[in-house]
Design an enzyme around this catalytic site. Sequence first.
Site, short mmCIF file in Angstrom:
data_model
loop_
_atom_site.label_atom_id
_atom_site.label_comp_id
_atom_site.label_asym_id
_atom_site.label_seq_id
_atom_site.Cartn_x
_atom_site.Cartn_y
_atom_site.Cartn_z
N GLY A 267 0.84 -1.20 0.00
CA GLY A 267 0.00 0.00 0.00
C GLY A 267 0.87 1.25 0.00
O GLY A 267 2.10 1.17 0.08
N SER A 268 0.24 2.39 -0.05
CA SER A 268 0.97 3.64 -0.24
C SER A 268 1.92 3.96 0.91
O SER A 268 2.99 4.54 0.70
CB SER A 268 -0.02 4.79 -0.43
OG SER A 268 -0.90 4.89 0.69
N HIS B 150 -14.65 -26.23 24.06
CA HIS B 150 -15.35 -25.61 22.95
C HIS B 150 -16.76 -25.17 23.32
O HIS B 150 -17.27 -24.19 22.79
CB HIS B 150 -15.40 -26.58 21.76
CG HIS B 150 -15.84 -25.96 20.48
ND1 HIS B 150 -16.33 -26.68 19.42
CD2 HIS B 150 -15.88 -24.67 20.07
CE1 HIS B 150 -16.64 -25.88 18.42
NE2 HIS B 150 -16.38 -24.64 18.80
N GLU C 274 -4.59 -9.42 3.12
CA GLU C 274 -3.58 -9.36 4.17
C GLU C 274 -3.62 -10.56 5.11
O GLU C 274 -2.57 -11.02 5.59
CB GLU C 274 -3.73 -8.06 4.97
CG GLU C 274 -3.28 -6.82 4.23
CD GLU C 274 -4.38 -6.17 3.40
OE1 GLU C 274 -5.43 -6.81 3.20
OE2 GLU C 274 -4.18 -5.03 2.94
N HIS D 288 -0.45 -2.99 5.34
CA HIS D 288 -0.82 -1.61 5.02
C HIS D 288 -1.63 -0.99 6.15
O HIS D 288 -2.74 -1.45 6.45
CB HIS D 288 -1.63 -1.60 3.72
CG HIS D 288 -2.01 -0.23 3.26
ND1 HIS D 288 -1.13 0.83 3.24
CD2 HIS D 288 -3.18 0.25 2.77
CE1 HIS D 288 -1.74 1.90 2.77
NE2 HIS D 288 -2.98 1.58 2.49
N GLU E 261 3.72 2.05 2.63
CA GLU E 261 4.90 1.16 2.71
C GLU E 261 5.85 1.35 1.54
O GLU E 261 6.92 0.74 1.50
CB GLU E 261 4.48 -0.32 2.73
CG GLU E 261 3.58 -0.71 3.86
CD GLU E 261 2.12 -0.50 3.52
OE1 GLU E 261 1.60 -1.20 2.63
OE2 GLU E 261 1.51 0.38 4.13
N GLY F 251 -9.04 -21.73 16.05
CA GLY F 251 -10.38 -21.83 15.47
C GLY F 251 -10.75 -20.75 14.50
O GLY F 251 -11.83 -20.81 13.90
#
Length: 543
Positions: free
Chosen positions: A34-35, A286, A56, A79, A37, A405
């Site tokens: 992205g801009s 769970h 991502e 980003h 980085e 999970g």
Amino acid sequence: MTTPDSGDAGTTVREAVVGLLRATGMTTVFGNPGSTELRMFRDWPDDFRYVLGLQEASAVAMAAGHALGTGRAGFVSLHSAGGVGHALGNVFNAYRDRVPLVIVAGQQARSLIQLRPFLGVDEPAQFPRPYVKFARQPERAADVPAVLAEAHRIAMTPPRGPVFVSVPEDDWDEPAQPVPPRAVHAGFTADPDALAALAARLDACARPALVIGQGVDDEGALDQAVALAERIRAGVWISPLSGRSGFPESHPLFQGFLPPLAGELAARLAPYDVVVALGTPVFTYHVPDDSPPLPPGTDLFHLDCDPAQAAWLPTGTSLVTTLRPALTALASSVAASDREPPPPRTRPAPVPAGDRLTPELVLDELHRRLPRDRVLVEEAPSHREVLHARVPVDLSGGFLTTGSGALGWGLPLAVGRALADRRRVVCVLGDGSAMYSVQALWTAARHGAPVTFVVLDNGGYGAVRALGRRIDIAPVPGTDIGGIDFARLAMSFGVPADHADHPDDLDKALDRAVTRPTDDDGPHLLHLHVLGTEGTLYAPWAR
């Protein structure tokens, strides 16, 4: 003249960071650019590889698979706020599964931060917490390399896990001092008196058991766990919903997988008077159950490198320790036992082919074709118990799944794992799970990742349906997702694919998908329509 604040006038933050990444072996970068980085990638070095994930979360899981395959920290470029937000589900998985990742996220320019700019992040260090071991935005550009070096050391220190550094986009061209590589050796052993007391209790007990968690695999302690089990003739269980292997499942002492229900877990451990848990919280449940964690008369000893985990355990005696030295010390301290070993685990008989494909038939035939050194990745919650019963794993690192999970982990994890050493990975997916991160098929095709994807399509979220039945909710809205043609979808990403609907077609389809000419023969997907469309859950604990 160089001042302490300005760093070496001939070295930029970017150059110092590249040197650090090279020194620590993090030359494969996973991300979605992205801009904020872009300046990090100026003059991108030829010995670095950028692996693009189309989302991502997939980039994070691919980096995790690569880290598990190489034993080094994975490096991820995200980003700013939106990219970090997309990634957090798999950051959570990496944290729970103790995967070392160094995550660098872009931030708007320092000169704009006070103005709440477009793509700016408020309190960036708080964004990924609590599911990172370390999070920081350096106070000065010159501090970025040193902060990243500290983050890397924390990521690799037991218990390993992800770390996070936010870097304003205008920092990369600022001057900074290079950071020399520095090793941290972090193995530590519990108090010798505590280990001696545990050894004495094991010598005196009648029926010991070991519960193996993902810490055994993470710390490379499988051989030590086997040696202890054999010396004391203990029954060996895998902890509930563990994200790793940790004991050879074909071993005669192996008893199976503990269920994530308090009452049933306690019942499985009731025959033992001493239980030693290795690298696991043991009590991973769970669904609610008011049963006590252990039956009366069963003593628990818990060995793990994480003091926080030791603190919250509801019962037992915890020894905070890394596992290899502790298990080596225990095996040399306890007497070799002549007690009768527990009976071997009963293996299910192969199922005959009928008129429809069943998960049992598919997994029997898959197991028959799997070479011993293959890595198996699973994200098929409806069929996990069947897979465990019919596809035993014997090698350290031979089984990977999500221990937390959060779905969308398995498919990209398999891609990253395959890219680590080009060894073929077999990834068993449910149709629902596959759709969380299906875009990682593009990366598999782009890099020729040797992964065989086997999609078990039962037409919906079978695990959710079954849990709904357990609490008298049927039908469960939103659990039907049929009609996806995974073979055509894979081919649109560039992955060769087949499908099968009938047992007569299964052998040839599996031969093409699994028995590839070489490990480097790239990805392949096999889409199988399996019985269970009405929500049959092949997990006894969830019925």
